[in-house]
Motif scaffolding. Structure first.
Motif, PDB file in Angstrom:
ATOM      1  N   ALA A   4      74.620  52.532  80.614  1.00 17.08           N
ATOM      2  CA  ALA A   4      75.196  51.127  81.027  1.00 17.08           C
ATOM      3  C   ALA A   4      74.590  49.688  81.553  1.00 17.08           C
ATOM      4  O   ALA A   4      74.805  48.616  81.346  1.00 17.08           O
ATOM      5  CB  ALA A   4      76.691  51.464  80.875  1.00 17.08           C
ATOM      6  N   VAL A   5      74.205  50.948  82.545  1.00 15.87           N
ATOM      7  CA  VAL A   5      73.481  49.720  83.687  1.00 15.87           C
ATOM      8  C   VAL A   5      72.710  49.110  83.162  1.00 15.87           C
ATOM      9  O   VAL A   5      72.191  48.075  83.128  1.00 15.87           O
ATOM     10  CB  VAL A   5      72.872  50.999  84.729  1.00 15.87           C
ATOM     11  CG1 VAL A   5      72.320  50.322  85.655  1.00 15.87           C
ATOM     12  CG2 VAL A   5      73.927  51.467  85.921  1.00 15.87           C
ATOM     13  N   SER A  59      71.760  48.005  80.013  1.00 10.01           N
ATOM     14  CA  SER A  59      72.829  46.815  78.911  1.00 10.01           C
ATOM     15  C   SER A  59      72.760  46.382  80.030  1.00 10.01           C
ATOM     16  O   SER A  59      72.605  45.309  79.776  1.00 10.01           O
ATOM     17  CB  SER A  59      74.129  47.437  78.049  1.00 10.01           C
ATOM     18  OG  SER A  59      74.494  47.049  77.592  1.00 10.01           O
ATOM     19  N   LEU A  60      73.866  45.601  80.835  1.00  9.91           N
ATOM     20  CA  LEU A  60      74.190  45.272  81.589  1.00  9.91           C
ATOM     21  C   LEU A  60      73.516  44.209  81.856  1.00  9.91           C
ATOM     22  O   LEU A  60      73.079  43.125  82.708  1.00  9.91           O
ATOM     23  CB  LEU A  60      75.074  45.749  82.548  1.00  9.91           C
ATOM     24  CG  LEU A  60      76.364  44.957  84.012  1.00  9.91           C
ATOM     25  CD1 LEU A  60      76.767  43.302  82.810  1.00  9.91           C
ATOM     26  CD2 LEU A  60      76.686  45.507  84.790  1.00  9.91           C
ATOM     27  N   ARG A  61      72.062  45.008  82.817  1.00  7.24           N
ATOM     28  CA  ARG A  61      70.684  44.417  83.511  1.00  7.24           C
ATOM     29  C   ARG A  61      70.685  42.989  82.892  1.00  7.24           C
ATOM     30  O   ARG A  61      69.885  42.180  82.689  1.00  7.24           O
ATOM     31  CB  ARG A  61      69.580  45.394  83.688  1.00  7.24           C
ATOM     32  CG  ARG A  61      68.813  44.348  84.434  1.00  7.24           C
ATOM     33  CD  ARG A  61      68.170  45.490  85.666  1.00  7.24           C
ATOM     34  NE  ARG A  61      67.533  44.779  87.024  1.00  7.24           N
ATOM     35  CZ  ARG A  61      65.918  44.589  85.787  1.00  7.24           C
ATOM     36  NH1 ARG A  61      65.629  44.563  84.825  1.00  7.24           N
ATOM     37  NH2 ARG A  61      64.927  43.846  86.941  1.00  7.24           N
ATOM     38  N   ARG A  95      71.666  42.005  79.891  1.00  9.26           N
ATOM     39  CA  ARG A  95      72.827  40.557  79.364  1.00  9.26           C
ATOM     40  C   ARG A  95      72.463  39.511  80.784  1.00  9.26           C
ATOM     41  O   ARG A  95      72.589  38.578  80.559  1.00  9.26           O
ATOM     42  CB  ARG A  95      74.099  41.120  79.540  1.00  9.26           C
ATOM     43  CG  ARG A  95      74.672  42.029  78.409  1.00  9.26           C
ATOM     44  CD  ARG A  95      75.796  42.235  78.365  1.00  9.26           C
ATOM     45  NE  ARG A  95      76.705  41.663  79.003  1.00  9.26           N
ATOM     46  CZ  ARG A  95      78.080  41.631  78.645  1.00  9.26           C
ATOM     47  NH1 ARG A  95      78.674  43.144  79.372  1.00  9.26           N
ATOM     48  NH2 ARG A  95      79.231  40.864  79.455  1.00  9.26           N
ATOM     49  N   LEU A  96      72.617  40.583  82.083  1.00 10.20           N
ATOM     50  CA  LEU A  96      72.486  39.408  83.610  1.00 10.20           C
ATOM     51  C   LEU A  96      71.246  38.611  83.190  1.00 10.20           C
ATOM     52  O   LEU A  96      71.030  37.251  83.606  1.00 10.20           O
ATOM     53  CB  LEU A  96      71.953  40.509  84.636  1.00 10.20           C
ATOM     54  CG  LEU A  96      74.063  41.024  84.806  1.00 10.20           C
ATOM     55  CD1 LEU A  96      74.098  42.201  85.940  1.00 10.20           C
ATOM     56  CD2 LEU A  96      75.666  39.653  84.774  1.00 10.20           C
ATOM     57  N   GLU A 121      71.796  35.625  80.875  1.00 13.40           N
ATOM     58  CA  GLU A 121      73.342  34.829  81.230  1.00 13.40           C
ATOM     59  C   GLU A 121      72.592  33.772  83.098  1.00 13.40           C
ATOM     60  O   GLU A 121      74.067  32.912  82.954  1.00 13.40           O
ATOM     61  CB  GLU A 121      74.599  35.635  81.852  1.00 13.40           C
ATOM     62  CG  GLU A 121      75.008  36.141  80.128  1.00 13.40           C
ATOM     63  CD  GLU A 121      76.336  37.592  80.329  1.00 13.40           C
ATOM     64  OE1 GLU A 121      76.536  36.588  81.284  1.00 13.40           O
ATOM     65  OE2 GLU A 121      76.405  37.696  79.645  1.00 13.40           O
ATOM     66  N   LYS A 161      79.973  52.344  83.856  1.00 16.14           N
ATOM     67  CA  LYS A 161      80.740  51.378  84.140  1.00 16.14           C
ATOM     68  C   LYS A 161      80.438  50.933  85.066  1.00 16.14           C
ATOM     69  O   LYS A 161      81.041  49.815  85.797  1.00 16.14           O
ATOM     70  CB  LYS A 161      82.040  51.990  84.315  1.00 16.14           C
ATOM     71  CG  LYS A 161      83.104  52.728  83.103  1.00 16.14           C
ATOM     72  CD  LYS A 161      84.724  53.026  83.688  1.00 16.14           C
ATOM     73  CE  LYS A 161      84.840  53.880  82.763  1.00 16.14           C
ATOM     74  NZ  LYS A 161      86.684  54.263  82.715  1.00 16.14           N
ATOM     75  N   PRO A 162      79.569  49.962  84.624  1.00 14.78           N
ATOM     76  CA  PRO A 162      78.528  48.953  86.079  1.00 14.78           C
ATOM     77  C   PRO A 162      79.291  47.716  86.159  1.00 14.78           C
ATOM     78  O   PRO A 162      79.637  47.766  87.338  1.00 14.78           O
ATOM     79  CB  PRO A 162      77.023  49.129  85.711  1.00 14.78           C
ATOM     80  CG  PRO A 162      76.999  49.035  83.936  1.00 14.78           C
ATOM     81  CD  PRO A 162      78.476  50.534  83.728  1.00 14.78           C
ATOM     82  N   LEU A 163      79.900  47.011  85.684  1.00 13.29           N
ATOM     83  CA  LEU A 163      80.860  46.405  86.011  1.00 13.29           C
ATOM     84  C   LEU A 163      81.485  46.374  86.961  1.00 13.29           C
ATOM     85  O   LEU A 163      81.594  45.202  88.041  1.00 13.29           O
ATOM     86  CB  LEU A 163      81.679  45.701  84.594  1.00 13.29           C
ATOM     87  CG  LEU A 163      81.120  44.960  83.656  1.00 13.29           C
ATOM     88  CD1 LEU A 163      82.000  44.429  82.494  1.00 13.29           C
ATOM     89  CD2 LEU A 163      80.094  43.575  83.668  1.00 13.29           C
ATOM     90  N   LEU A 211      79.605  44.861  90.285  1.00  9.81           N
ATOM     91  CA  LEU A 211      79.171  43.592  90.823  1.00  9.81           C
ATOM     92  C   LEU A 211      79.779  43.086  91.596  1.00  9.81           C
ATOM     93  O   LEU A 211      79.197  41.825  92.486  1.00  9.81           O
ATOM     94  CB  LEU A 211      79.453  43.205  89.185  1.00  9.81           C
ATOM     95  CG  LEU A 211      78.371  43.012  88.242  1.00  9.81           C
ATOM     96  CD1 LEU A 211      78.862  41.994  86.965  1.00  9.81           C
ATOM     97  CD2 LEU A 211      76.888  42.563  88.272  1.00  9.81           C
TER      98      LEU A 211
END
Length: 470
Positions: A279-280, A282-284, A286-287, A290, A464-466, A469
């Protein structure tokens, strides 16, 4: 009247320091604010300024390791003799009489304490400019030394330090922008550099002809030298060789003593715990997309881990504590230290109140502090007050290790490399991204079960890294 020169106490935890180098000869006239010596401590190397003017008379040799507050010299009036004392201070380390290798000195000192060097040769400082207040030019010892070597008028340099203080980087930037060769001398081979960069290159045994300069016109900056030092090939060629003797002085000696004392004084155990990082990662990714056009820094994996470690401490305060004679004291603030490898050892900069910081701020602060540590610009205050430490060897390919607790803390979290793992979904293997956390804890303060619960909380936060933030 003779004025004592004492070994200063740099930071709250400093107990002793090593006189790495005297910067003025015996009998030289110095003014208040002139750099007297380069001092190596357990955390930083720093130039020490004279607190008064006079003729300098040292009573301790270069290389001596002495306690804070020890008498190391005198500032005398013309014709005055040094007062009779019990003799020179007794070094506490093994480095007396021989200088120790050290990294670049800091451009330290409080704003308003600098004085310009004696450019007229008469023992008096050059007339100050309007840069300072009270008739004084605000500049660091390193800045004055670089300016003197490059024949730069400091009144033409814009200061970016505290209160407009001129630091060595300001002089380097000025040299890079000056078109004539007088102010920006070019060494043999045609590589444009500043005097400070050439000095550091010599100290670090770096061939400037092999360095890729990123400054204007290919000019080599100090950061370019740091990039060479951090490269794997350079680390290998600079490794100690058989027959070398590495003195346990300065930073290296302090690390040795503190780590040995840590293991002697604490009951240290280590848990290993594998956490999912899908998850981390994947989120990174995306960031990166974005935030590509924004000013927000994209957090690294270690930044996510720093934030998760801090939030988990809020739920498990036993890990954010210190042991004293009367018991285990749970600490109010969560101040996160993180280990940074530097030439000759490690530094642990501190992110204060890490729980309250959004992840982009943690990323911004961790980057700035790490760069300051590697470049020798970090202040003692930025290395004080950690209540918990995170250290990573993932970049070296290490999965699991046993970090040693910093004295005053009760735990330290080690981070291994990001690697592929496998999870079975029924009879079908699924590729995952995992890493191993190594938590060393002081069994006097924390039992095995609470330590394991802390690791589980860190793992849940990373899944759940959101939540990390903000």
């Amino acid at each position: 009247m003779a004025v004592e020169v004492l070994l200063p106490k740099i930071g709250l935890t400093m107990q002793e320091g090593t006189i790495d180098e005297w910067l003025v000869p015996t009998g030289a006239a110095v003014a208040e604010g002139d750099a007297l010596l380069r001092l190596a401590t357990d955390k930083v190397d720093v130039d020490v300024e004279a607190e008064a003017g006079g003729l300098f008379h040292p009573v301790a040799p270069a290389g001596a390791t002495l306690p804070a507050g020890a008498l190391i010299g005198w500032l005398l009036a013309e014709g005055e003799q040094p007062p009779e004392t019990a003799g020179a201070p007794t070094p506490t380390g093994s480095g007396a009489g021989a200088g120790t290798a050290a990294g670049p000195a800091l451009d330290g000192g409080a704003a308003g304490t600098g004085a310009t060097p004696d450019l007229n040769g008469d023992g008096a400082p050059v007339a100050p400019s309007a840069h300072g207040t009270g008739g004084r030019l605000l500049s660091s010892p390193n800045a004055r030394r670089v300016a003197l070597a490059a024949d730069v008028d400091l009144t033409a340099v814009r200061g970016t330090g505290p209160g407009g203080r001129i630091v060595s980087e300001d002089v380097e930037e000025f040299l890079a922008a000056v078109p004539d060769g007088k102010a920006a001398p070019v060494p043999q081979g045609g590589t444009p550099t500043s005097p400070l960069v050439r000095k550091l290159a010599k100290e670090r045994d770096i061939d400037l002809s092999e360095v890729n300069g990123t400054g204007p016109g290919g000019r080599i900056r100090r950061s370019d030298l740091d990039a060479v030092i951090s490269a794997p090939a350079r680390r290998n060629t600079a490794a100690p060789r058989a027959g070398d003797v590495l003195p346990l002085t300065g930073m290296r000696g302090t690390i040795a003593r503190r780590m040995h004392a840590s293991l002697q004084e604490m009951a240290q155990l280590t848990h290993g715990y594998e956490v999912r990082m899908d998850a981390v990662v994947s989120l990174r990714d995306r960031l990166k997309d974005e935030w590509a056009d924004s000013e927000l820094p994209v957090p690294g994996l270690n930044d996510f881990l720093l934030k998760a470690a801090a939030l988990a401490l809020r739920e498990h305060p036993l890990l954010n504590a210190t042991v004293r004679e009367d018991g285990v004291h749970l600490l109010d603030g969560i101040h996160l230290g993180f280990a940074v490898a530097v030439p000759g050892g490690l530094m642990v900069p501190v992110i204060e109140d890490a729980v309250a910081l959004p992840l982009p701020d943690i990323a911004r602060r961790s980057k700035a502090l790490a760069e300051a540590a590697r470049e020798g610009r970090i202040s003692p205050a930025q290395l004080e007050g950690a209540t918990f430490t995170v250290t990573s060897l993932g970049g070296y390919g290490v999965d699991f290790f046993t970090p040693v607790i910093n004295p005053g803390n009760v735990a330290i979290l080690g981070v291994g490399r990001l690697r592929d793992g496998v999870e079975w979904m029924d009879d079908r293997p699924l590729r995952t991204r995992v890493l191993t956390l190594s938590l060393t804890f002081d069994h006097r303060a924390v039992d095995g079960a609470p330590a394991a619960e802390y690791l589980r909380t860190v793992g849940e936060l990373l899944s759940k890294p959101l939540r990390l933030l903000v």
